[in-house]
Design an enzyme around this catalytic site. Structure first.
Site, PDB file in Angstrom:
ATOM      1  N   LEU A   1       0.805  -1.209   0.000  1.00  0.00           N
ATOM      2  CA  LEU A   1       0.000   0.000   0.000  1.00  0.00           C
ATOM      3  C   LEU A   1       0.843   1.266   0.000  1.00  0.00           C
ATOM      4  O   LEU A   1       1.905   1.334   0.620  1.00  0.00           O
ATOM      5  CB  LEU A   1      -0.931   0.000   1.213  1.00  0.00           C
ATOM      6  CG  LEU A   1      -1.854  -1.217   1.360  1.00  0.00           C
ATOM      7  CD1 LEU A   1      -2.742  -1.065   2.579  1.00  0.00           C
ATOM      8  CD2 LEU A   1      -2.695  -1.436   0.102  1.00  0.00           C
TER       9      LEU A   1
ATOM     10  N   ALA B   1       0.239   5.914  -0.642  1.00  0.00           N
ATOM     11  CA  ALA B   1      -0.699   6.994  -0.320  1.00  0.00           C
ATOM     12  C   ALA B   1      -1.952   6.961  -1.189  1.00  0.00           C
ATOM     13  O   ALA B   1      -3.022   7.406  -0.763  1.00  0.00           O
ATOM     14  CB  ALA B   1       0.001   8.345  -0.454  1.00  0.00           C
TER      15      ALA B   1
ATOM     16  N   HIS C   1      -3.601   4.249  -2.113  1.00  0.00           N
ATOM     17  CA  HIS C   1      -4.524   3.325  -1.454  1.00  0.00           C
ATOM     18  C   HIS C   1      -5.151   3.965  -0.213  1.00  0.00           C
ATOM     19  O   HIS C   1      -6.349   3.790   0.059  1.00  0.00           O
ATOM     20  CB  HIS C   1      -3.786   2.052  -1.027  1.00  0.00           C
ATOM     21  CG  HIS C   1      -3.251   1.243  -2.162  1.00  0.00           C
ATOM     22  ND1 HIS C   1      -1.905   1.141  -2.431  1.00  0.00           N
ATOM     23  CD2 HIS C   1      -3.879   0.483  -3.095  1.00  0.00           C
ATOM     24  CE1 HIS C   1      -1.724   0.347  -3.470  1.00  0.00           C
ATOM     25  NE2 HIS C   1      -2.904  -0.054  -3.894  1.00  0.00           N
TER      26      HIS C   1
ATOM     27  N   ASP D   1      -6.165   3.233 -12.699  1.00  0.00           N
ATOM     28  CA  ASP D   1      -6.516   2.091 -13.542  1.00  0.00           C
ATOM     29  C   ASP D   1      -7.855   2.383 -14.216  1.00  0.00           C
ATOM     30  O   ASP D   1      -8.888   1.795 -13.884  1.00  0.00           O
ATOM     31  CB  ASP D   1      -6.593   0.824 -12.685  1.00  0.00           C
ATOM     32  CG  ASP D   1      -5.254   0.484 -12.055  1.00  0.00           C
ATOM     33  OD1 ASP D   1      -4.319   0.154 -12.796  1.00  0.00           O
ATOM     34  OD2 ASP D   1      -5.154   0.569 -10.816  1.00  0.00           O
TER      35      ASP D   1
ATOM     36  N   SER E   1       2.120   4.063  -7.648  1.00  0.00           N
ATOM     37  CA  SER E   1       1.845   2.687  -8.026  1.00  0.00           C
ATOM     38  C   SER E   1       2.732   1.763  -7.215  1.00  0.00           C
ATOM     39  O   SER E   1       3.883   2.106  -6.905  1.00  0.00           O
ATOM     40  CB  SER E   1       2.120   2.478  -9.519  1.00  0.00           C
ATOM     41  OG  SER E   1       2.100   1.102  -9.854  1.00  0.00           O
TER      42      SER E   1
END
Length: 280
Positions: A33, A35, A37, A150, A185
């Site tokens: 994870l 930032a 997320h 995404d 990412s």
């Protein structure tokens, strides 16, 4: 924060929450994870009473020769971050919990998965749709939160919710970027120091295409080809760079007003994706 690894445990907790009339949000992740997320978790906390975060590196969305085995697994660090973000429940299942050994049914995605990442990674979005479908069935959330990075995946999940009649609201959260513009990412950790210095050029190319369109240029093919060449010169191996309609990801024409620029390129061994939405 409570952590469970079994579907039965997950459902038992959810049953208690629903008896209390609480709204539940789901944030599906593959872990490692960052930032971006945590921004999903924060957005979920603002909209729901309880937030479930799943961490599952989904094998069915990785193709031959892709990085499933090497994909970073940082469960303890992830758990600590989710605790600080005040998530309510972490669902951390094993592969065998999600996919029975004799599983024979999966989700197949049509049209929206044909191009861009779907064209380069055959079967990828079938794997994504299948695992998200499973998570929706397990959690039965009122809301589910996904990042706009995404973008094609987000469009496919939205379509799946409509086509398969899931009673869940899909909430999109804007891309979180590093100070130099690189979209956050989990795969950025693969970049060498030299590649990390080059990586922001992908976003810069998107910005140049957007700025040219806003200045009145309408030859989208010429604009994208020019920026593809710029990326090659910088050291990227571009997969695609395209101007599409936001609503259906079809190739944009000069009459379209709501646009998204989609891009994917390899830098060394790392595949980076990014996008930029705008209206004119």
């Amino acid at each position: 924060m409570h952590t469970v690894t079994r579907i039965a445990e997950l459902r038992a907790t959810l049953k208690q929450w629903r008896r209390q009339g609480l709204a539940v949000a789901l944030v599906p992740t593959m872990g490692n994870l960052h930032a971006g997320h945590i921004a999903l978790v924060n957005a979920a906390r603002q909209r729901a009473d309880k937030v479930v975060v799943s961490i599952f590196v989904n094998p069915t969305q990785f193709g031959a020769g892709e990085d499933y085995a090497a994909y970073p697994r940082t469960e303890q660090q992830d758990s600590d971050k989710l605790n600080r973000a005040q998530a309510d429940l972490l669902f951390l299942p094993a592969v065998a919990e999600i996919y029975p050994e004799d599983a024979q049914v999966s989700v197949t995605v049509g049209g929206l998965a044909d191009d861009y990442c779907g064209g380069s990674r055959p079967g990828h979005f079938n794997g994504v749709a299948t695992v998200v479908c499973k998570l929706f069935n397990m959690v039965q959330p009122d809301l589910a939160f996904f990042g706009e990075k995404d973008f094609q995946q987000l469009a496919i999940i939205r379509r799946m919710v409509v086509d398969l009649n899931f009673p869940v609201q899909i909430c999109a959260v804007p891309i979180v970027r590093e100070p130099d513009g690189l979209a956050m990412s989990s795969r950025n950790g693969y970049l060498t120091a030299e590649e990390r210095a080059i990586a922001p050029k992908l976003y810069q190319s998107l910005c140049r295409v957007r700025d040219a369109i806003l200045a009145g240029q309408t030859d989208f093919h010429a604009l994208t080809e020019q920026q593809m060449e710029c990326l090659r010169v910088a050291g990227f191996l571009p997969d695609y760079l395209a101007v599409s309609r936001i609503e259906d990801l079809r190739q944009a024409s000069e009459d379209d007003r709501n646009l998204v620029i989609l891009a994917a390129a390899k830098l060394g061994r790392t595949r980076l994706i990014d996008n930029l939405c705008f209206s004119r």
